[in-house]
Design an enzyme around this catalytic site. Structure first.
Site, PDB file in Angstrom:
ATOM      1  N   GLU A 175     -13.434   2.854  16.960  1.00  0.00           N
ATOM      2  CA  GLU A 175     -14.273   2.781  15.752  1.00  0.00           C
ATOM      3  C   GLU A 175     -15.440   1.845  16.017  1.00  0.00           C
ATOM      4  O   GLU A 175     -15.190   0.695  16.406  1.00  0.00           O
ATOM      5  CB  GLU A 175     -13.476   2.227  14.582  1.00  0.00           C
ATOM      6  CG  GLU A 175     -12.309   3.086  14.169  1.00  0.00           C
ATOM      7  CD  GLU A 175     -11.505   2.457  13.026  1.00  0.00           C
ATOM      8  OE1 GLU A 175     -11.957   1.457  12.426  1.00  0.00           O
ATOM      9  OE2 GLU A 175     -10.417   2.968  12.755  1.00  0.00           O
ATOM     10  N   ARG A 186      -3.936   2.200  10.792  1.00  0.00           N
ATOM     11  CA  ARG A 186      -4.672   1.827  11.994  1.00  0.00           C
ATOM     12  C   ARG A 186      -4.615   2.968  13.004  1.00  0.00           C
ATOM     13  O   ARG A 186      -3.545   3.563  13.221  1.00  0.00           O
ATOM     14  CB  ARG A 186      -4.044   0.590  12.655  1.00  0.00           C
ATOM     15  CG  ARG A 186      -4.305  -0.715  11.952  1.00  0.00           C
ATOM     16  CD  ARG A 186      -5.783  -1.115  12.028  1.00  0.00           C
ATOM     17  NE  ARG A 186      -6.053  -2.376  11.354  1.00  0.00           N
ATOM     18  CZ  ARG A 186      -6.448  -2.498  10.089  1.00  0.00           C
ATOM     19  NH1 ARG A 186      -6.643  -1.434   9.344  1.00  0.00           N
ATOM     20  NH2 ARG A 186      -6.688  -3.694   9.566  1.00  0.00           N
ATOM     21  N   ILE A 218       0.840  -1.206   0.000  1.00  0.00           N
ATOM     22  CA  ILE A 218       0.000   0.000   0.000  1.00  0.00           C
ATOM     23  C   ILE A 218       0.875   1.256   0.000  1.00  0.00           C
ATOM     24  O   ILE A 218       0.607   2.209  -0.744  1.00  0.00           O
ATOM     25  CB  ILE A 218      -0.986  -0.019   1.192  1.00  0.00           C
ATOM     26  CG1 ILE A 218      -1.954  -1.196   1.024  1.00  0.00           C
ATOM     27  CG2 ILE A 218      -1.760   1.304   1.283  1.00  0.00           C
ATOM     28  CD1 ILE A 218      -2.881  -1.452   2.209  1.00  0.00           C
ATOM     29  N   HIS A 256     -13.339   4.696   8.073  1.00  0.00           N
ATOM     30  CA  HIS A 256     -12.626   3.444   7.726  1.00  0.00           C
ATOM     31  C   HIS A 256     -13.195   2.810   6.446  1.00  0.00           C
ATOM     32  O   HIS A 256     -13.700   1.691   6.447  1.00  0.00           O
ATOM     33  CB  HIS A 256     -12.671   2.441   8.892  1.00  0.00           C
ATOM     34  CG  HIS A 256     -11.576   1.418   8.826  1.00  0.00           C
ATOM     35  ND1 HIS A 256     -10.996   0.851   9.934  1.00  0.00           N
ATOM     36  CD2 HIS A 256     -10.935   0.870   7.763  1.00  0.00           C
ATOM     37  CE1 HIS A 256     -10.066  -0.014   9.575  1.00  0.00           C
ATOM     38  NE2 HIS A 256     -10.005  -0.014   8.242  1.00  0.00           N
ATOM     39  N   SER A 283     -10.955   0.230   1.882  1.00  0.00           N
ATOM     40  CA  SER A 283     -11.153  -0.815   0.865  1.00  0.00           C
ATOM     41  C   SER A 283     -12.584  -0.852   0.345  1.00  0.00           C
ATOM     42  O   SER A 283     -12.957  -1.799  -0.363  1.00  0.00           O
ATOM     43  CB  SER A 283     -10.807  -2.174   1.482  1.00  0.00           C
ATOM     44  OG  SER A 283     -11.694  -2.475   2.546  1.00  0.00           O
TER      45      SER A 283
END
Ligand code: DGY
Length: 320
Positions: free
Chosen positions: A267, A238, A160, A285, A288
């Protein structure tokens, strides 16, 4: 017709993944994400041989001990696997598999959204538009900082991190990076390596976190203070990597110019002081969260389960 292998899914996935799961396995995708206790009970009742879980289902050594003895594989539909005690799973003979690669592009795309959103004060502008555009910005009001040409320091130059670097080069951003090991020149792509994070921080106009979680707090008050004043901070990795008190303090004092965050210590229900600060651009979040990527992640999790239950090796077995 061979009997189907028994699978428990802890959450519904995309329609195509659910359909494949039902056609290949003895499984009933649940209508909503299940709690840990519900998953363990379902696994016991169903005599599960495999579990398919998501990022939000924590499985400690104690939880794993409550699973039926027939479970051979736990596939998480996420690249992160810090929610599962992998060593404890291995000691019970359970393979843990994740979904690397398939979410690299979507996550790097989201990261660029954070970069642009933070640098260009998008939260304030969107609030203005949501309120009917009642405030006309003067020539020198509502100004962000230029993205093009800003120096970006990347912490974690894995898949990433490298995909972020590739995109940032399109904005003519010089790239610095810190990683446990230095990459080969072809993977570096001209980025400058720093073996010590402390040496890189003073040069980062933008600091980008792209490393896995589960390794404690990386960004402390001292490290925020080591950045140039007004630096932009980005995190799509994170929330646990960041001392959020220190982050809030650095944003409030102006030590950080802005932050773009897709991940938080808590979260959902993140610290509302981050919301109250004007210089944050926040997402829930969604790194993806594209149709294509979530489908690919679910399919990859099923591939891993099928491989193990058919006597093979999971392509994405977590070795950590
Ligand atoms: C992951 O897969 O670990 C990501 O954080 C999900 O978006």
């Amino acid at each position: 017709m061979p009997t189907k292998r028994r699978l428990v899914m802890s959450l519904p996935l995309t329609a195509d993944v659910n359909a494949r799961a039902v056609s290949e396995f003895d499984v009933a995708p649940p209508p909503r994400p299940m709690s840990r206790d519900e998953v363990i009970s379902a696994a016991c009742e169903h005599g599960a041989e495999a579990l398919l879980v998501g990022l939000n289902l924590r499985l400690s050594a104690e939880d794993l001990n409550r699973l039926p003895g027939g479970v051979r594989v736990i596939a998480t539909s996420s690249v992160g696997f810090e929610h599962i005690d992998v060593a404890a799973a291995r000691s019970r003979g359970i393979v843990v598999a994740n979904t690397p690669d398939v979410l690299t592009d979507a996550t790097a795309d989201t990261h660029m959204l954070l970069l642009l959103g933070a640098c260009r004060r998008v939260k304030e502008h969107v609030r203005n538009m949501d309120g009917g555009w009642t405030i006309r910005n003067g020539f020198a009001q509502g100004l962000g900082v230029e993205v093009t040409g800003r120096t970006m320091g990347i912490v974690g130059m894995g898949r990433i991190g490298r995909a972020v670097a590739e995109r940032a080069r399109g904005f003519r951003m010089p790239i610095l990076y810190h990683n446990r090991v230095r990459l080969s020149p072809d993977l570096e792509g001209g980025a400058k390596y720093y073996g010590k994070l402390e040496d890189m921080l003073p040069h980062c106009q933008v600091l980008s976190l792209n490393l896995p979680g589960g390794q404690g707090v990386l960004m402390t008050a001292a490290r925020f203070a080591a950045l140039p004043e007004g630096a932009i901070f980005l995190n799509s990795a994170r929330g646990s990597l960041v001392d959020e008190e220190a982050l809030i303090e650095a944003l409030a004092s102006g030590q950080l110019g802005a932050a773009g965050l897709d991940v938080f210590q808590k979260e959902p229900g993140y610290d509302q002081r981050l919301n109250a600060l004007p210089n944050t651009f926040l997402l829930p979040h969604i790194g993806s969260a594209t149709i294509e990527t979530r489908s690919a992640m679910g399919m990859r999790a099923l591939d891993n389960i099928a491989a193990v239950l058919n006597g093979g090796v999971a392509p994405d077995e977590v070795k950590a």
